[in-house]
Design an enzyme around this catalytic site. Sequence first.
Site, PDB file in Angstrom:
ATOM      1  N   ARG A 151     -26.136  56.752   9.716  1.00 10.14           N
ATOM      2  CA  ARG A 151     -27.567  57.041   9.771  1.00 10.14           C
ATOM      3  C   ARG A 151     -27.745  58.541   9.680  1.00 10.14           C
ATOM      4  O   ARG A 151     -27.022  59.285  10.349  1.00 10.14           O
ATOM      5  CB  ARG A 151     -28.161  56.583  11.129  1.00 10.14           C
ATOM      6  N   CYS A 264     -32.336  55.140   1.746  1.00 10.06           N
ATOM      7  CA  CYS A 264     -31.503  53.929   1.765  1.00 10.06           C
ATOM      8  C   CYS A 264     -32.309  52.632   1.794  1.00 10.06           C
ATOM      9  O   CYS A 264     -32.302  51.890   0.821  1.00 10.06           O
ATOM     10  CB  CYS A 264     -30.553  53.969   2.950  1.00 10.06           C
TER      11      CYS A 264
END
Length: 437
Positions: A151, A264
Amino acid sequence: MRISVFGCGYLGAVHAACMAKLGHEVVGIDVLPQQVAALSRGEAPFFEPGLPELLTEAGASGRLAFTTDAAAAAEATVHFICVGTPQKPGENAADMRFVNSAVDAVLPLLKAGDVVVGKSTVPVGTAEAIARRIHDAQPGAELVWNPEFLREGFAVKDTLHPDRFVYGVADTEQGRAATATLDAVYADALSDGTPRIIADLATAQLVKVAANSFLATKISFINAMAELCEATGADVTLLADAIGHDARIGRRFLNAGVGFGGGCLPKDIRAFMARAGELGVDQALSFLSEVDSINMRRRVRMVDLAREQCGGSIVGRTVAVLGAAFKPDSDDVRDSPALSVAAQMQLQGAKVTVTDPEAIHNARKKWPELAYASTVKEAVQDADVVMVLTEWSEYVALDPEELAPLVRGKQIIDGRNCLEPATWRAAGWAYRALGRP
Ligand code: UDX
């Protein structure tokens, strides 16, 4: 181990620095000379907590170098492919040109025993084609598909201490040797007990898009509940707390608000739908199109909320937008809900000033028409309405009493359900949020 990393963006630069931190000899390769020059000076070309310290430490150790010359990878045994797979303009599918050119660059350098490790997020089927090309170029080299789950904002931690490793690899002697090589690269985390799942290539590629699709679905589920809450006067944050106590559901990724963005989740669910269509199983993923629609509707609803707060029209109204990054602790504005809402309001006639602790530079490049301020105090000057669209900790901690004398209208819109409504209301502000009364 001697390692090369192709692609030094958000994924590759962090991966290269973390591999050097683990004691490996690493060369990072990128086609952008500015990116390589910054990294070579030990400067992070983007905001990522912990990365500057890691670059300085690894640079001083002499184990980390960056170059634009792919030939520098010839010395390495393990070659990581970390380039981006953005959405193709005007299509849902992923643009594979960076992966293809990284593979083109590595093929002539391969020696027997080398391992190419794919980390980029790709349409299922890509790895099988790359494996064939590797075996044609160097029969003694092998491919492992090892998706990345990091992340942004936690990229260093997620790389050094991942939740799990997934290796997609052929069930052959050479495949097992490649697994042993990759185990040596990740020896530290494996010895700490990090789970490692060995799979076929197709499963390994699907794991990544399946995980991101699940996360996107979880966010859109709670945002759909927020729509129900708005229609009934219920509170989505309490609802999320209550269902989140069920361990089968879990509270994480149930924060309702202006929705998901970034480099993403949005493009991965779209590329996954496009690939499912090519495979003739588009019905299996048709729900993802609804997930996408729910997410996009939140941005429209956010603009509507501002319009309601401004008495029916935002034309000529002054709006302060706090947050431009797609999430806190990042300077990434790719498909950022905050910036998308700010731009929509500007296009619809509002006077919008945006601020962000780290992302103004990138936001200005993307939306030069918007006004930018470097502090909250400047941004909220004479604002009719203040909108918190990225939950940076400094925005969560804002003092409504301190802000009050600066604005024209004490109206706060909490696009991330990150503020305490009672505190703002007690200070005389009109508080609005998505999915909350
Ligand atoms: C994501 C995945 O989490 C990671 O595993 C994958 O490898 C890459 O994609 P990232 O894009 O860095 O990582 O961000 P993430 O933390 O997943 O957040 C994505 C978006 O969802 C952000 O815009 C965030 O604000 C939003 N979000 C997240 C919500 O709206 N609600 C939530 O509860 C959680």
